[in-house]
Design an enzyme around this catalytic site. Structure first.
Site, short mmCIF file in Angstrom:
data_model
loop_
_atom_site.label_atom_id
_atom_site.label_comp_id
_atom_site.label_asym_id
_atom_site.label_seq_id
_atom_site.Cartn_x
_atom_site.Cartn_y
_atom_site.Cartn_z
N GLU A 254 -11.93 -11.79 -3.11
CA GLU A 254 -12.67 -11.96 -1.85
C GLU A 254 -13.04 -13.42 -1.75
O GLU A 254 -13.67 -13.97 -2.65
CB GLU A 254 -13.90 -11.05 -1.83
CG GLU A 254 -14.59 -11.02 -0.49
CD GLU A 254 -15.86 -11.84 -0.52
OE1 GLU A 254 -15.90 -12.84 0.23
OE2 GLU A 254 -16.78 -11.51 -1.27
N CYS A 288 -20.41 -16.37 1.95
CA CYS A 288 -19.03 -16.32 2.48
C CYS A 288 -19.07 -15.81 3.90
O CYS A 288 -18.12 -16.01 4.65
CB CYS A 288 -18.12 -15.39 1.69
SG CYS A 288 -18.42 -15.28 -0.01
C1 UN1 Z 1 -21.37 -13.62 0.32
O1 UN1 Z 1 -21.26 -13.79 1.50
O2 UN1 Z 1 -21.01 -14.49 -0.47
O3 UN1 Z 1 -23.35 -9.44 3.43
C2 UN1 Z 1 -21.97 -12.36 -0.17
C3 UN1 Z 1 -24.12 -10.22 2.88
C4 UN1 Z 1 -24.50 -9.99 1.45
C5 UN1 Z 1 -23.47 -10.50 0.50
C6 UN1 Z 1 -22.91 -11.81 0.85
N1 UN1 Z 1 -24.66 -8.59 1.23
O4 UN1 Z 1 -24.62 -11.17 3.48
#
Ligand code: UN1
Length: 511
Positions: A254, A288
């Protein structure tokens, strides 16, 4: 672990704390003041080799336990995460710089993932499948794959390791884990938890260190059944390439995103501004799923821009341990540099800068934090052009483009989809037809309506399309990467009967 350096922290291999064969050490630093938090032994290839050997040896016994017995270890970890949420949340904040509510939410998200995986141990497994032949029983069953390599990033240093490891362990695999070299303290604490709950030797192994010395040999080793990776797209694609050439081995990766939020002419602007600010600046833009593109209809553009810019000028950047802070520092000095380079790229590509808090005023920097990795919001507007790099490349910081569009939802989604990435995104609209069009045509793995594009819960699949991912190394869908399916058929008759009308009669030359 104390905050003073009292010892150099070790790897956890085969149930022992070991210094490993390397001679190098590295430090964890607090991004808010650049102070050292701890010193760690950097692993080398022979440490990885021993960790894989231990995991490989532990696999046979671990897989023989029931799901429910394996989950007992995870339940103990769940309770520890719950009891220590405040303390661990502070450690997350000190090591990766996100403000304290986010530090704690990271630990809560880890607890939720562990709860989900351990609870799932008592849920039905596999499927009962009908057969054409009345006397045959068919099933889809799952088997653990073996030794799982887990490589995790610094932005969710407690939650993401459990995204990888919780289901993998309950399903009967053993693991070798390399945490990010930026957040080894969180790695140390998670390993201490596995030791505390008495997980059998070799079932869980931690090797601290860098990609070149630890990550690469881990990915390359033929005893690894699956590589789970969450992190940058360069590394993730290199891993997928390597693993793709090795028959029988799997990688689930990912990677990042260049996530967009569409604000249509039918948007509630309170919801739009709130969602956009959360998506752009929480975690200082280092999720991310953070949004670096806001695609706004011309009818509401001016009002949205005024309100968004006003808030971006004023969001509280500061000490992440202070509950009034909205945004902490960037995590690493590399991120500060990259943020500056991309801001310059946007200027060079013709952006009109609306908010420039790249270099915070001295008055905004809290006392004693002058050496922190500070950055504030950088917001610009730019005409849509498919050639613009600043609209396509991920920055991983509080760098946000406002793009005005004129036309229908199809046009907005076309702009939204014009990036190589496809992780997360949102639409803000009161019109259900626009919302449904977005749901069906946005090229993303996580899609939201009238919400920020961050904050997914663990019981949803988490992963992206296009350059953002292949496979789901995270949350519930990781089961596909850490188990092998068996199509199992049992004949209850003494006669052999075949499906598809295939004759089961064996004829001989005398017939
Ligand atoms: C990430 O974006 O690196 O959906 C993880 C979210 C969190 C996880 C993010 N549960 O914003």
């Amino acid at each position: 672990m104390s905050e003073q350096i009292q010892e150099t922290y070790k790897h956890y291999i085969d149930g022992e704390w070991v210094e490993g064969d390397g001679s190098e050490t590295f430090e964890s630093v607090n991004p808010a003041n650049d102070e050292t938090l701890g010193e760690f032994h950097a692993g080398v290839e022979s440490d990885v080799d021993r960790a894989i050997e231990a995991a490989d040896e532990a696999f046979d016994e671990w897989r023989e336990l029931s799901h429910i017995d394996r989950a007992e270890y995870l339940w103990d970890i769940y309770h520890e995460l719950r009891e220590r949420t405040d303390e661990l949340g502070e450690i997350v904040t000190k090591e990766c710089g996100k403000e304290i509510s986010e530090g704690k939410a990271d630990v809560v998200e880890a607890a939720h993932m562990v709860e989900w995986a351990a609870g799932d141990a008592r849920h039905p497994k596999g499927d009962v499948v009908p057969s054409e032949i009345g006397s045959k029983d068919s099933y889809m069953r799952r088997k653990p794959r073996g030794v799982i390599a887990c490589i995790t990033p610094w932005n969710f240093p407690v939650a993401i390791p459990f995204w990888h490891m919780a289901v993998a362990l309950v399903e009967g695999n053993t693991v070798v884990w390399k945490p990010s070299s930026v957040t080894p303290w969180c790695g140390q604490i998670i390993a201490e938890m596995f030791e505390d709950v008495g997980i059998p030797d070799g079932v869980f192994n931690l090797v601290q260190g860098f990609g070149s010395e630890v990550g690469n040999p881990l990915v390359d080793d033929e005893r690894i059944a699956t590589v789970l990776f969450t992190g940058s797209s360069e590394v993730g694609h290199a891993i997928a390439d390597t693993v793709g050439g090795e028959p029988g081995k799997l990688a689930a990766c990912e990677m990042g995103g260049k996530n967009g939020i569409i604000v249509t002419e039918d948007a509630d602007l309170d919801v739009a501004v709130h969602s956009a600010i959360m998506s752009s600046f929480k975690t200082t833009g280092q999720r991310c799923v953070s949004s670096e593109r806001l695609i706004v209809h011309t009818d509401v553009y001016d009002e949205f821009k005024e309100r968004y810019v006003e808030l971006a000028e004023n969001v509280a950047v500061g000490d992440p341990l202070d509950e009034d802070t909205f945004m902490g520092p960037l995590t690493t000095t590399d991120q500060v540099e990259k943020f500056g380079q991309f801001n310059q790229l946007a200027r060079d590509e013709g952006a009109t800068v609306l908010v420039d808090r790249e270099d915070l005023d001295d008055a905004e920097i809290p006392d004693g934090h002058e050496d922190g990795h500070w950055a504030g919001p950088f917001v610009y507007e730019i005409g849509y052009d498919p050639e613009l790099r600043c609209l396509k490349e991920e920055v991983f910081g509080p760098h946000v483009a406002l793009v005005e569009y004129d036309g229908d939802i199809e046009r907005a989604v076309e702009i939204h989809n014009d990036t190589p990435y496809g992780l997360s995104g949102a639409i803000i609209s009161e019109d259900y037809r626009q919302i449904n069009y977005y749901r069906d045509h946005a090229e993303v793995g996580l899609a939201y309506a009238n919400l920020p594009c961050i904050g997914a819960e663990v019981q949803l699949p988490f992963g992206g399309v296009k350059k953002s991912g292949n496979g789901y190394p995270s949350a519930r869908e990781v089961i596909e990467a850490v188990t092998e399916r068996t199509a199992w058929t049992l004949n209850n008759s003494k006669d052999i009967q075949m499906a598809q009308g295939l004759s089961a009669e064996i004829t001989t030359q005398d017939d």
